[in-house]
Design an enzyme around this catalytic site. Structure first.
Site, PDB file in Angstrom:
ATOM      1  N   HIS A 165     -49.503 -12.003  11.299  1.00  0.00           N
ATOM      2  CA  HIS A 165     -48.644 -11.008  11.631  1.00  0.00           C
ATOM      3  C   HIS A 165     -47.283 -11.570  11.354  1.00  0.00           C
ATOM      4  O   HIS A 165     -46.600 -12.596  12.321  1.00  0.00           O
ATOM      5  CB  HIS A 165     -48.621 -10.779  13.089  1.00  0.00           C
ATOM      6  CG  HIS A 165     -47.907 -10.008  13.896  1.00  0.00           C
ATOM      7  ND1 HIS A 165     -47.499 -10.103  15.211  1.00  0.00           N
ATOM      8  CD2 HIS A 165     -47.236  -8.866  13.325  1.00  0.00           C
ATOM      9  CE1 HIS A 165     -46.457  -9.117  15.154  1.00  0.00           C
ATOM     10  NE2 HIS A 165     -46.441  -8.416  14.336  1.00  0.00           N
ATOM     11  N   ASN A 209     -45.297  -9.618  20.982  1.00  0.00           N
ATOM     12  CA  ASN A 209     -45.050  -8.303  21.510  1.00  0.00           C
ATOM     13  C   ASN A 209     -45.746  -7.873  22.843  1.00  0.00           C
ATOM     14  O   ASN A 209     -45.131  -7.211  23.577  1.00  0.00           O
ATOM     15  CB  ASN A 209     -45.670  -7.512  20.584  1.00  0.00           C
ATOM     16  CG  ASN A 209     -44.911  -7.232  19.236  1.00  0.00           C
ATOM     17  OD1 ASN A 209     -43.845  -7.647  19.289  1.00  0.00           O
ATOM     18  ND2 ASN A 209     -45.588  -6.727  18.249  1.00  0.00           N
ATOM     19  N   GLU A 241     -48.028 -15.097  13.612  1.00  0.00           N
ATOM     20  CA  GLU A 241     -49.081 -15.192  14.245  1.00  0.00           C
ATOM     21  C   GLU A 241     -50.163 -14.989  13.502  1.00  0.00           C
ATOM     22  O   GLU A 241     -50.362 -14.106  12.830  1.00  0.00           O
ATOM     23  CB  GLU A 241     -49.192 -14.089  15.611  1.00  0.00           C
ATOM     24  CG  GLU A 241     -47.807 -14.293  16.351  1.00  0.00           C
ATOM     25  CD  GLU A 241     -47.960 -13.058  17.462  1.00  0.00           C
ATOM     26  OE1 GLU A 241     -47.828 -13.233  18.670  1.00  0.00           O
ATOM     27  OE2 GLU A 241     -48.044 -11.954  16.990  1.00  0.00           O
ATOM     28  N   SER A 290     -49.484  -5.075  14.217  1.00  0.00           N
ATOM     29  CA  SER A 290     -48.768  -5.816  15.295  1.00  0.00           C
ATOM     30  C   SER A 290     -49.349  -5.323  16.674  1.00  0.00           C
ATOM     31  O   SER A 290     -49.073  -5.944  17.728  1.00  0.00           O
ATOM     32  CB  SER A 290     -47.255  -5.196  15.140  1.00  0.00           C
ATOM     33  OG  SER A 290     -47.054  -4.044  15.180  1.00  0.00           O
TER      34      SER A 290
END
Length: 642
Positions: free
Chosen positions: A431, A481, A443, A410
């Site tokens: 991800h 993120n 992702e 991540s």
């Protein structure tokens, strides 16, 4: 006719088949509805003994053609289309002989309303069979008798739950509710439909208590409204409130409700939420279509790391019918993941046979032997570059040449992990987000040297397990993120300046986020927030990294990590935060909180981290819960300029 055909068999039973020309799924366009109306006139004139309505596709009917809705420029066009659907479905109801809907696969929206018009419904007992009224997710309600008929068939509480949530149900549950007459396996589906239709048993009668509730709609609606208010604000999502008003006041008849601003079709069609929710539907369909034409299907997945993330990835794959080997350093580390998987299967699959089969597909593998057989290998260990490189050195040597090698990292750069590979082009990022079973977005990360074919196969795998793939370039934080980082950091800064956590959360929930930034941080874990913040921190002009928020450092040092430890910024009881009353806030508070999120979204667009702005909007809606009724952050910014 282009889309419908019918024939009468030797038992004087008509089989009416919907097989929309040039489409993979049956949907109701204006032309398809007009043809159905004409076919019903012909069949009525032929005076058969009975009729079975079926699909020529792999599924029954997906509902109204959403492209038709999207093309409307005036509310009057939507009203006219609604009238056509309403009248056509009523024609089925009025036929003077028994009728049966033979439901295979999904039956959604207008397709379910058409089946409600029939005397009986026989459904295929298969995991792919799903019945639902998803209209509320588009900002409208079932306008072709669904809201009128469903409460009278299965009772108002169950009916309103289906219509207000849009959640699908399977064939067995539909049979228990009384929505489906019989749920049977494929080998006897057609014969069961024939027998039920020709024998014409007395339809199921609604139990007395449910009939009584139909007479006390005010009480039912009052209780339902309380539940709706917990999930959606009326100013943001008017459709569920309109559904309750329309059913209570007008028995679900959209034409009787036409002049009532609280529930009229016109008011809903013209509301910006409806336009934005329809936009999101198309964004979701675009993400689903990213795997189109890719001939890759995983039969065996090997997951390394049986922590919460890795264990849940393994469980999800097993639940989707894939054989999974789950590797960790000892059986004791794998056991909790298997226990969590069993609970997930019980919640989602329900039937003992399906639960047993899913458990059989989830295989503990301490030695890691499954890596040599797997089509997809997913690394889901802790975020340490050296450890990941060492692991992948072994996995690359063991893996088949055509296997997808993926990291669930991540915060680390994919290129840094791949630097230890003999062939760095093999590594892709897949991800997932926590909690894996609930979060739809995944992702799919590619570095500059990643083989495009491996990326395509990874996208196809994500769709295979019914998630939404988002292609992103290898960059710190990828999309989700990266955008959340400044947003969360800003919230902690405001917290340190004296704002109450309840105030910050309330302001963003009012904006439309599913939860505020402080509750989100507690939910994710304050230790994870601190680690991710350090990984994503941007240096200033002098090359200095910003200091982490002191409150975050202190909480982590004390072991107060949030929900998982029972204490973070909030105290947690029964997986819920214990909150006080929020302080006063205004629009300036909202703008101060959301601005870093919006600014970082713009930067992601300018840097080309995601192929285009539409996919950025989709990723942030499905990955961060950005207020769906606003249509996505970039769309929101463009609307603000008008």
């Amino acid at each position: 006719m282009k889309h419908w055909r019918w024939e009468k068999d030797r038992q004087d039973l008509v089989w009416l088949t919907f097989d929309k020309q040039g489409e993979s799924a049956n949907t109701f366009s204006r032309e398809a509805l007009e043809e159905l109306s004409a076919a019903l006139d012909e069949i009525k004139s032929a005076s058969p003994k009975a009729l079975v309505l079926r699909s020529g596709k792999d599924s029954f009917i997906a509902g109204a053609d959403i492209n038709t809705f999207a093309s409307f420029t005036k509310a009057e066009e939507a009203v006219a289309f609604t009238r056509l659907g309403w009248d056509t479905v009523q024609k089925v109801r009025d036929l003077p002989f028994p009728t049966t809907a033979m439901i295979n696969g999904f039956s959604m929206g207008g397709g379910l309303e058409l089946s409600l018009a029939c005397t009986y419904r026989v459904a295929l007992d298969d995991p792919k069979t799903r019945l639902a009224f998803p209209e509320v997710m588009l900002g409208i309600w079932p306008l072709w008798h669904g809201l009128q008929w469903l409460p009278k068939l299965i009772g108002p509480a169950a009916a309103l739950d289906m219509i207000l949530t849009g959640k699908p149900i399977d064939a067995k549950r539909a049979q228990r509710m009384g929505l489906v007459t019989q749920a049977v396996p494929l080998r006897i589906l057609e014969n069961t439909a024939r027998i039920v239709t020709l024998e014409a048993p007395k339809p199921r009668e609604l139990p007395f208590i449910q009939k009584l509730l139909l007479s006390f709609r005010g009480i039912v609606v009052s209780q339902a409204r309380k539940q709706v208010a917990k999930r959606a604000r009326k100013e943001h999502y008017p459709a569920p409130y309109a559904i309750l008003d329309a059913w209570q006041k007008y028995d679900g008849d959209p034409f009787l409700a036409a002049n009532d601003p609280s529930c009229s079709m016109t008011a809903l069609f013209e509301h910006p939420t409806t336009r934005n929710l329809i936009r999101i539907f198309f964004l979701q369909e675009r993400m689903k279509g990213l795997a189109k034409g890719v001939d890759f299907k995983a039969r065996h997945v090997h997951v390394v790391g049986a922590g919460v993330m890795g264990g849940d990835i393994a469980a999800l794959c097993a639940m989707r019918g894939i054989t999974v080997t789950l590797q960790d350093t000892s059986p004791e580390r794998i056991a909790p993941a298997v226990e969590r998987a069993a609970k997930l299967f019980q919640r989602r699959l329900r039937e003992p046979r399906r639960i047993r089969d899913a458990m059989d597909r989830l295989i503990p593998d301490v030695a890691g032997a499954g890596a040599a057989k797997a089509d997809v290998i997913i690394e889901a260990i802790f975020e340490d570059l050296k450890a990941k490189r060492e692991l992948f050195a072994n996995l690359e040597a063991a893996a088949r040449p055509d296997a997808v090698l993926a990291s669930n990292t991540s915060s680390l750069k994919l290129a840094d992990i791949a630097a230890g590979f003999r062939d760095p082009s093999r590594l892709v990022g897949i991800h997932f987000f926590n909690p894996v079973p609930q979060m739809m977005l995944v992702e799919v990360v590619n570095a500059p040297g990643t083989n495009p074919d491996h990326v395509k196969n990874a996208i196809a795998f994500v769709r295979q397990i019914d998630k939404l793939p988002l292609p992103v370039k290898d960059s710190p934080g990828f999309l989700v993120n990266r955008v959340l980082g400044p947003y969360m950091q800003n919230a902690f800064r405001m917290l340190e300046e004296g704002a109450k956590p309840e105030t910050l959360d309330a302001a963003m929930e009012a904006f439309g986020m599913p939860m505020g930034p402080i509750e989100l941080a507690d939910t994710v874990g304050l230790d994870i927030c601190l680690h991710a913040g350090k990984q994503l921190a941007k240096k200033d002009a002098r090359g200095n990294e910003p200091e982490a928020p002191e409150i975050l450092l202190n909480k982590v040092a004390l072991g107060q990590l949030g929900r998982k430890s029972g204490q973070g910024i909030y105290r947690w009881e029964n997986n819920k935060p214990v909150k006080g009353q929020p302080g006063a806030w205004d629009q300036r508070t909202v703008e101060a909180l959301i601005q870093p999120y919006l600014d970082e979204t713009r930067r992601v667009l300018s840097e080309g981290i995601v192929p285009d702005g539409e996919l950025i909007d989709a990723g942030l809606i499905f990955g961060t819960g950005f207020a769906p009724f606003r249509g996505g952050p970039l769309h929101y910014l463009s609307e603000q300029k008008k």
